[in-house]
Write a protein that holds these residues in place. Structure first.
Motif, short mmCIF file in Angstrom:
data_model
loop_
_atom_site.label_atom_id
_atom_site.label_comp_id
_atom_site.label_asym_id
_atom_site.label_seq_id
_atom_site.Cartn_x
_atom_site.Cartn_y
_atom_site.Cartn_z
N GLN A 301 104.85 -98.88 2.60
CA GLN A 301 106.20 -99.25 3.02
C GLN A 301 106.17 -99.94 4.37
O GLN A 301 105.21 -99.82 5.13
CB GLN A 301 107.08 -98.00 3.10
CG GLN A 301 106.58 -96.96 4.09
CD GLN A 301 107.53 -95.82 4.25
OE1 GLN A 301 108.63 -95.98 4.75
NE2 GLN A 301 107.11 -94.63 3.82
N LEU A 303 106.77 -100.36 8.09
CA LEU A 303 106.75 -99.33 9.12
C LEU A 303 107.65 -99.71 10.28
O LEU A 303 107.48 -100.77 10.89
CB LEU A 303 105.32 -99.10 9.62
CG LEU A 303 104.32 -98.65 8.54
CD1 LEU A 303 102.93 -98.54 9.13
CD2 LEU A 303 104.76 -97.32 7.94
N SER A 307 110.24 -93.90 12.23
CA SER A 307 110.33 -93.47 10.82
C SER A 307 109.73 -92.08 10.65
O SER A 307 108.65 -91.79 11.18
CB SER A 307 109.58 -94.46 9.92
OG SER A 307 110.19 -95.74 9.98
N TYR A 320 106.28 -92.37 12.99
CA TYR A 320 105.58 -93.60 13.34
C TYR A 320 106.02 -94.06 14.72
O TYR A 320 107.20 -94.07 15.05
CB TYR A 320 105.86 -94.70 12.30
CG TYR A 320 104.94 -95.88 12.45
CD1 TYR A 320 103.60 -95.78 12.10
CD2 TYR A 320 105.40 -97.09 12.96
CE1 TYR A 320 102.74 -96.85 12.25
CE2 TYR A 320 104.55 -98.18 13.10
CZ TYR A 320 103.21 -98.04 12.75
OH TYR A 320 102.36 -99.11 12.90
N GLN A 358 116.36 -97.23 2.05
CA GLN A 358 114.92 -97.35 2.31
C GLN A 358 114.46 -96.19 3.21
O GLN A 358 115.21 -95.75 4.08
CB GLN A 358 114.61 -98.68 3.01
CG GLN A 358 114.87 -99.90 2.16
CD GLN A 358 113.96 -99.94 0.94
OE1 GLN A 358 112.76 -99.68 1.04
NE2 GLN A 358 114.53 -100.25 -0.22
N PRO A 359 113.23 -95.69 3.01
CA PRO A 359 112.74 -94.60 3.86
C PRO A 359 112.79 -94.93 5.35
O PRO A 359 112.97 -94.05 6.18
CB PRO A 359 111.30 -94.41 3.39
CG PRO A 359 111.30 -94.91 1.98
CD PRO A 359 112.28 -96.04 1.95
N SER A 360 112.64 -96.22 5.69
CA SER A 360 112.63 -96.61 7.10
C SER A 360 113.98 -96.37 7.78
O SER A 360 114.06 -96.34 9.00
CB SER A 360 112.24 -98.08 7.24
OG SER A 360 113.16 -98.90 6.53
N GLN A 361 115.05 -96.20 7.00
CA GLN A 361 116.35 -95.93 7.59
C GLN A 361 116.46 -94.48 8.07
O GLN A 361 117.33 -94.16 8.87
CB GLN A 361 117.46 -96.23 6.58
CG GLN A 361 117.61 -97.70 6.25
CD GLN A 361 118.68 -97.94 5.20
OE1 GLN A 361 118.40 -98.27 4.06
NE2 GLN A 361 119.92 -97.74 5.61
N CYS A 362 115.60 -93.65 7.57
CA CYS A 362 115.59 -92.23 7.96
C CYS A 362 114.61 -92.08 9.11
O CYS A 362 113.40 -91.94 8.88
CB CYS A 362 115.19 -91.38 6.77
SG CYS A 362 115.08 -89.63 7.15
N ARG A 363 115.09 -92.14 10.35
CA ARG A 363 114.15 -92.17 11.46
C ARG A 363 114.71 -91.58 12.74
O ARG A 363 115.93 -91.43 12.89
CB ARG A 363 113.69 -93.61 11.73
CG ARG A 363 114.80 -94.58 12.13
CD ARG A 363 114.30 -96.01 12.08
NE ARG A 363 115.32 -96.96 12.48
CZ ARG A 363 115.39 -97.52 13.69
NH1 ARG A 363 114.50 -97.20 14.61
NH2 ARG A 363 116.33 -98.39 13.97
#
Length: 381
Positions: A301, A303, A307, A320, A358-363
């Motif tokens: 994904q 980065l 994240s 990250y 997207q997983p990157s929005q959870c950070r």
């Protein structure tokens, strides 16, 4: 044996006058303060100790042990000055002084006794010229760095924070108006143990400094006459750590820098960040091993710094930063949570609610605290 002493300062530090000559102001103060007083030529010394924390406590313990050693006859009188504390028991130096039944004064009260030499360790207060000149042999400072590197109140923290590989302790002579600029009487270096915390390193340096102090006091007049001025190059400052220092900057800091920050201040101020607008504290950071980093979940994904992913096999949160991942075992958000607790209570519900995201929005996001206006506070006699 008592002798008439005219000057026991050792080599003068440049103080507005030419090299090798004290300023007219210092000469005048010397005449007024102690030029005609009778002082001791050799041990045992009468010592007034100024200190606060655990580092200073070790130096005080060494002085007290020397006083109790009747065969050595190094310390005749030992009294203590510390600063007020909100804790009923007081700071570590006060606790030790009470336990050892040593006379204690609370700053700015320094008593009215006669002393040969003062000793300062982690005191954090500027001492006035008038006070310094009451001591025929001046005031010594036990400083946990290789001066002139890391002058100031937090040298051990900055040693770890900046990744220094070598550090040490300096015994120097106090000068008024500025911290940590006086002549060096003794200096020893040691390698910084890999991945040591500031607290661990401070314990090592406190023992070294205590031994060095006793060594200097055994040959005090000679140590003063052989003192050397600090070099002008290589000077750095170690300011106090603020709450803002603990805010992790995911976009700017590498994993190595974040781990240094954690080892430097983690036991004093937990590292902080933002989670969905709320402040969250990162309590237990761990390095991420290569087998975890090889997980396809981390490599397939895009980065974005900050994240957050829960790694089930190792039961840690992976976050990250600028260049790589760090691991977090526990956090505090309203209460202390393990990484698994945080996943079950916050991460998993978020993914269920935002299944298309997207997983990157959870950070985590960088927490930026409001800056306070600086207030200049100088305490002198």
């Amino acid at each position: 044996m008592r002798v008439l002493v005219r000057r026991c300062w050792g080599p003068p530090l440049a103080h507005g006058a030419g090299r090798g000559r004290p300023s007219p102001q210092w000469r005048a103060l010397a005449r007024l303060g102690w030029e005609d007083s009778r002082v001791r030529e050799k041990p045992p010394w009468r010592v007034l100790f100024f200190g606060t924390d655990q580092f200073a406590r070790e130096a005080l313990r060494a002085l007290h042990a020397a006083r109790e050693n009747q065969e050595e006859e190094l310390i005749d009188k030992l009294e203590v000055v510390t600063i007020p504390s909100l804790s009923p028991r007081g700071l570590p130096v006060k606790q030790y002084a009470v336990q050892s039944q040593l006379p204690i004064y609370e700053w700015p009260d320094v008593g009215s006794g006669e002393y040969d030499v003062g000793v300062v360790a982690s005191f954090g207060r500027l001492l006035s010229e008038a006070l310094i000149l009451k001591f025929p042999y001046g005031i010594l400072n036990v400083h946990p760095s290789c001066l002139p590197r890391w002058r100031g109140p937090a040298p051990v923290i900055h040693t770890v924070l900046h990744g220094d590989t070598v550090t040490g302790v300096t015994i120097m002579q106090i000068r008024p108006k500025r911290f940590d600029v006086g002549p060096i009487l003794k200096q020893e270096t040691i390698p910084v143990p890999p991945k040591s915390t500031a607290k661990e390193l401070e314990a090592v340096l406190s023992r070294l400094g205590a031994n060095m102090l006793i060594s200097v006091l055994k040959n005090l007049p000679e140590s003063l006459s052989n003192g050397r001025q600090q070099p002008t190059e290589g000077a750095t400052y170690a300011p106090k750590i603020s709450a803002g220092t603990s805010c992790v900057k995911w976009e700017e800091q590498t994993s190595e820098q974040i781990f240094r920050l954690y080892r430097a201040i983690g036991n004093i101020i937990p590292l902080q960040t933002l989670w969905m607008g709320n402040t969250i504290k990162l309590l237990d950071l761990v390095e991420v091993n290569s087998s975890v980093l090889a997980d396809p979940k981390l490599t397939r994904q895009a980065l974005i710094p900050g994240s957050v992913i829960y790694h089930k096999q190792s039961q840690i949160l992976l976050v990250y930063c600028k260049d790589s991942w760090i691991g977090v075992r526990s956090v505090m958000l309203k209460k202390t949570l393990t990484a698994t607790d945080f996943y079950n209570g916050y991460l998993h519900p978020w993914y269920q609610k935002n299944s298309q995201a997207q997983p990157s929005q959870c950070r985590f996001q960088t927490l930026r605290l409001p800056t306070k206006k600086k207030q200049n506070k100088t305490v002198t006699m």
